[in-house]
Enzyme design. Structure first.
Site, mmCIF file in Angstrom:
data_model
loop_
_atom_site.group_PDB
_atom_site.id
_atom_site.type_symbol
_atom_site.label_atom_id
_atom_site.label_comp_id
_atom_site.label_asym_id
_atom_site.label_seq_id
_atom_site.Cartn_x
_atom_site.Cartn_y
_atom_site.Cartn_z
ATOM 1 N N ASP A 1 0.857 -1.187 0.000
ATOM 2 C CA ASP A 1 0.000 0.000 0.000
ATOM 3 C C ASP A 1 0.894 1.239 0.000
ATOM 4 O O ASP A 1 2.122 1.150 0.146
ATOM 5 C CB ASP A 1 -0.888 -0.037 1.247
ATOM 6 C CG ASP A 1 -2.104 0.868 1.158
ATOM 7 O OD1 ASP A 1 -2.247 1.585 0.151
ATOM 8 O OD2 ASP A 1 -2.905 0.865 2.112
ATOM 9 N N GLU B 1 2.577 5.115 -3.945
ATOM 10 C CA GLU B 1 2.540 6.093 -5.038
ATOM 11 C C GLU B 1 3.864 6.863 -5.213
ATOM 12 O O GLU B 1 4.171 7.182 -6.381
ATOM 13 C CB GLU B 1 1.380 7.075 -4.828
ATOM 14 C CG GLU B 1 0.013 6.473 -4.936
ATOM 15 C CD GLU B 1 -0.393 5.673 -3.698
ATOM 16 O OE1 GLU B 1 -1.234 4.767 -3.813
ATOM 17 O OE2 GLU B 1 0.155 5.952 -2.619
ATOM 18 N N ASP C 1 -9.277 3.744 -1.776
ATOM 19 C CA ASP C 1 -10.090 4.036 -0.590
ATOM 20 C C ASP C 1 -11.442 4.617 -0.983
ATOM 21 O O ASP C 1 -11.669 5.833 -0.931
ATOM 22 C CB ASP C 1 -9.333 4.989 0.332
ATOM 23 C CG ASP C 1 -8.051 4.353 0.864
ATOM 24 O OD1 ASP C 1 -7.932 3.123 0.809
ATOM 25 O OD2 ASP C 1 -7.181 5.101 1.335
#
Length: 943
Positions: A522, A525, A598
């Protein structure tokens, strides 16, 4: 709600604003303002399928010319690659600002990460240059043609003597060349004098640029690239995920129902993202398809920097006097990236399958996952103790609900330090994993790229001492803020970092893990809480002295790649890794799954999940899903139930919830919801053979696992924009999730003249080119079967997919209008890479009805290898226990038996047949019970 002030719009992004302005100026000038780019005709050479030369960029009123090396590669696949560089930067003949030590070249390594094949040259092309135009015939049987105009530089790609893709036809091409910054002294304005005009708006953003409290130092100055790509005659374009938008992409230059901003690709941690928006999200795939009746083409913009894409659709009249009647629509796109090469691939189809396969041949096919990975995954932030995990596991069994994987978010760690356990709450992680393993279940733990900056934490100490972290613009280890607080980021562009990362996953290093533990990446980015746009500064420095701006959209993939490699080397014998990623780029499909991030527990997010997952599938990354139930908020029980029913048909099927939400494991829903959700879960497991076969097809051809209407019915113009229903694999299973609160029916659009049957009760729906109302109360999933397919199933309810391994099969034969049907089954051990040496079965089932005989046949379509015979021994006792024929002919009403002929068995035998007549609009159907044929051998059943 999303904080818009944290993320740029085009007018706040200097290079986007400049290129949009450049396009507006070019449009205003029209033909009188020809593009300032032209090929030096004397520089052109052809060799081994490649055209090379130099494009000159000229300037009005100046003799200066910028040299841009050009390469056009014609590939065996029929694809074409057009690359443009900048000679001065290429040679390092520029001066960097701020005494920076970063690379002077344009970033030229994206292909090293994204491409894995498909680059063999077409050495048999035919080229001719005359009157400033070079024409190249290429591809299979030379059916494609590239028309390269030298002045101005324009490339048209033709098929069947018609232009399908045009580069720089509008003159928007813009390569911002290097230039020194000329410092201008401030001029005092005396009373009565006119002030000296400030630099043009575009020049004011060439250099240092500030946003959100951060100033980007831009040591190389302005270096963006822009290019218009037009699809003449194409109204619909698809792809470029990820966005919370429709499947058919919208226009972006304003107007009713359109966007005002371009689609943005800049991988970002967007908190509570909004619906119907071109705003950037977590991942980027710069691959676009254009589709019209019976024709699909595509482009792949290979650039890992921040990218914006404008889309404008214009109606072009075929006759000046027709006033738009019988005209066509051109889709004009404008691609803008902040840095790097202009590097674009063109695919001329003509089928959507051809375009996606050509793209997948370049970037890689989706990884064939372990069987467990396509089962159901249970997750929340967080299961708080190992006993909590054990209890959830037991409750699934108590309520007879199948699942394969339970997940742990960040709270399992010791103070957010990865590769550790909180010893107070996870006292016995190995014991917890053994309980899961007893039913073939797995555990997934989260590992993020930010490493807690804390002395004495072995991982942090090693990251620093080995110099494997991302650097800031001053070439010191970058420190930012994420879940652990002060953090440093592993730089997985560095091969040494990848090697070190691999060592952390060994069972001796990651103590408390066992072979049934897999990984979730996770925040890759990367997410940086105190960074500009919640990410890293663009002038950070990676391995090789490349700026972060050059590689931003690749960053997440390099991290997932390092984790995949670590799991690959963790076990002996090697098992297929499973790694979920939030951030991705072209090529990420080779190494795992993704999810849409999300989302929220709302009906509109359920609606949006369908086109979002479909977009991933047609963009070459089909192992995709959305968090069931919504991550943020508390779904009502109807919404939760409908989301499980929808999630059943996501290739990646996981429920997830935020730490502040109420517990919502499906067994907590109560009556009547828990039994309905259980049926949805069991449907997923019943169809696992079909899902696994669809995954196999994706792994060898790039085919979408769930398929939009235009892909399956490329001639039906009314279905091109449909994005709320889809087909599963090649099985004719047509799903339309219920996504409206209180709805008790859906309208399913049917394109073709085949009969469709309700999956559960065989009700017939027929009639091409119109919608059909399908009854769908809360306990009913709208799912139709298209005639002409054979669907493999396993009908015995089990606790997990591992416990189904030796179960018998059911074949559902769905007859078409011609009383025929076909289908495939792919099966292997579901764990290892032994299938690469032939340890699999791949069968084709064919049902045909003729005047002489009606038969169902199983034949081998797999290529045998050294491990084939051994694998066949392991499945010799796996049989077909039932065959259901939907749409059975009325003449069978008196038939009681069928004849079964099986390879390797000398004598034929009989099996019973039970016929059920048609009634109340439902098809006739028949059941062959206990035919007893082996799933891995050839056989024939005569009716």
């Amino acid at each position: 709600m999303v904080k818009h002030e944290n993320f740029k719009k085009c007018h706040q992004s200097g290079f986007c604003k400049r290129n949009r302005a450049y396009a507006d100026e070019a449009t205003a000038k029209g033909n009188s303002g020809a593009s300032p780019y032209q090929i030096d005709s004397q520089s052109l050479t052809f060799k081994d399928g490649q055209l090379t030369g130099v494009v000159f960029k000229s300037f009005e009123g100046s003799e200066e010319k910028v040299r841009l090396p050009l390469a056009i590669n014609f590939l065996n696949s029929g694809s074409v690659r057009v690359t443009l560089d900048e000679e001065r930067r290429q040679k390092g003949d520029i001066r960097l600002r701020h005494d920076s030590k970063v690379r002077k070249e344009r970033y030229n390594e994206a292909a090293n990460w994204a491409l894995v094949g498909g680059l063999n040259p077409d050495k048999g092309l035919i080229a001719n240059t005359e009157d400033g135009i070079t024409v190249v015939k290429y591809g299979p049987s030379k059916i494609y043609e590239a028309v390269i105009r030298h002045a101005p530089f324009i490339v048209e790609f033709k098929r069947d003597d018609e232009t399908h893709v045009k580069l720089n036809g509008q003159g928007f091409m813009n390569v911002e060349h290097w230039r020194p910054k000329v410092e201008k002294e401030a001029t005092e304005v005396k009373e009565g004098e006119e002030p000296v005009p400030s630099p043009a708006v575009h020049e004011s953003t060439w250099w240092d640029e500030s946003f959100g409290g951060n100033t980007d130092s831009k040591p190389r100055g302005p270096e963006s690239i822009g290019l218009d790509i037009t699809f003449p005659g194409y109204e619909h374009v698809f792809g470029i995920p990820s966005h919370a938008s429709s499947l058919s992409l919208k226009e972006t230059r304003g107007g009713s129902g359109n966007y005002d901003d371009p689609y943005r690709l800049y991988n970002s941690d967007v908190f509570e993202y909004e619906m119907d928006s071109p705003m950037t999200l977590y991942g980027s795939i710069p691959f676009m398809q254009a589709h019209r009746k019976d024709s699909t083409v595509g482009v792949f913009w290979l650039n890992a920097a921040e990218t914006w894409i404008d889309i404008v659709k214009t109606k072009v009249s075929s006759n000046p006097l027709s006033l738009g009647i019988l005209g066509k629509t051109d889709t004009q796109t404008h691609w803008i990236s902040e840095s790097g090469l202009l590097d674009v691939f063109v695919f001329l189809g003509p089928k959507p399958q051809d375009v996606i396969q050509a793209y997948s041949e370049l970037t890689g096919y989706t990884a064939l996952p372990q069987q467990f990975a396509i089962g159901y995954h249970q997750c929340r932030w967080n299961y708080v103790t190992d006993e909590d995990v054990r209890d959830v596991d037991r409750k699934f069994d108590k309520f007879k609900m199948p699942y394969d994987v339970i997940w742990l978010d960040i709270e399992y760690t010791d103070a957010k330090k990865y590769f550790t356990w909180d010893k107070l709450t996870f006292v016995d992680p190995i014991g917890m994993q053994k309980q899961l393993d007893s039913h073939g279940r797995k555990l997934v733990t989260i590992i993020d790229p930010h490493i807690k900056n804390e002395g004495g934490y072995a991982v942090s100490d090693a990251l620093k001492s080995k110099d494997l972290a991302v650097k800031n613009k001053d070439n010191n280890i970058y420190d930012g803020w994420c879940w652990p607080g002060s953090s440093n980021w592993i730089d997985c562009f560095n091969p040494a970092a990848k090697t070190w990362w691999r060592s952390l996953f060994t069972y001796n290093s990651f103590v408390g893990t066992s072979p049934n533990v897999f990984i979730w990446n996770d925040m890759n980015e990367p997410s940086v809480f105190n960074g500009p746009e919640t990410t890293m500064p663009k002038d950070n420095i990676h391995h090789g002295n490349w700026e972060h701006r050059d590689v931003h959209n690749l960053n997440g993939m390099t991290f997932q790649n390092a984790t995949y490699d670590a799991l690959l080397h963790r076990n002996s014998p090697i098992h297929r890794p499973f790694v979920l990623t939030r951030s991705f780029f072209s090529g990420s499909q080779r190494i795992g799954a993704m999810w849409t991030g999300d989302n929220q527990a709302s009906w509109d997010h359920l609606v949006a999940s369908v086109p979002m997952v479909l977009s991933q599938n047609i963009a070459g990354f089909p192992f995709a899903g959305a968090d069931v139930g919504g991550f943020f908020g508390n779904p009502g029980k109807e919404l939760l139930t409908r989301w499980y029913q929808a999630g059943t048909f996501n290739p990646f099927f996981r429920a997830h919830a935020h730490i502040d939400t109420r517990r919502r494991e499906p067994y907590l829903a109560g009556e009547p919801y828990t039994p309905i959700i259980t049926q949805a879960l069991r449907l997923r497991y019943q169809l696992l053979p079909a899902w696994y076969t669809a995954f196999h097809e994706a792994s060898i051809s790039g085919a979408p696992i769930i398929r939009p209407n235009y892909y399956v019915h490329p001639s039906d113009e009314r279905g091109f924009s449909l994005d709320d229903q889809y087909y599963i694999g090649g099985y004719g299973l047509l799903s339309k999730p219920v996504t409206m609160e209180g709805a008790d029916s859906v309208d399913i659009y049917i394109s073709d003249a085949e009969k469709y049957y309700d999956y559960f009760n065989y009700k017939i729906y027929s009639g091409a080119g119109k919608a059909h109302k399908v009854h769908a109360p809360l306990d009913k999933i709208p799912l139709l079967m298209q005639g002409g397919h054979i669907i493999p199933r396993r009908d015995r309810p089990r606790r997990s997919s591992a416990l189904m391994k030796w179960d018998p099969f059911t074949l559902v034969v769905v007859l078409n209008n011609g009383q025929k049907a076909e289908g495939e089954l792919y099966l292997d051990d579901g764990e290892t890479f032994n299938y690469e040496s032939g340890a699999f079965i791949h069968r084709k089932f064919s049902f045909s009805s003729g005047s002489v005989a009606t038969t169902l046949i199983s034949e081998n379509i797999g290529k045998e290898g050294k491990s084939t015979a051994e694998y066949l021994k392991t499945v010799k006792n796996v049989k077909v226990e039932k065959i259901i024929i939907v749409g059975a002919p009325k003449s069978w009403d008196s038939v009681k038996e069928v004849l079964v002929i099986e390879d390797g068995i000398k004598e034929a035998r009989n099996a019973g047949l039970v016929y059920h007549a048609a009634k109340d609009g439902k098809a006739a159907w028949a059941v062959v019970r206990k035919p007893g044929v082996g799933i891995g051998v050839g056989w024939k059943i005569k009716f």
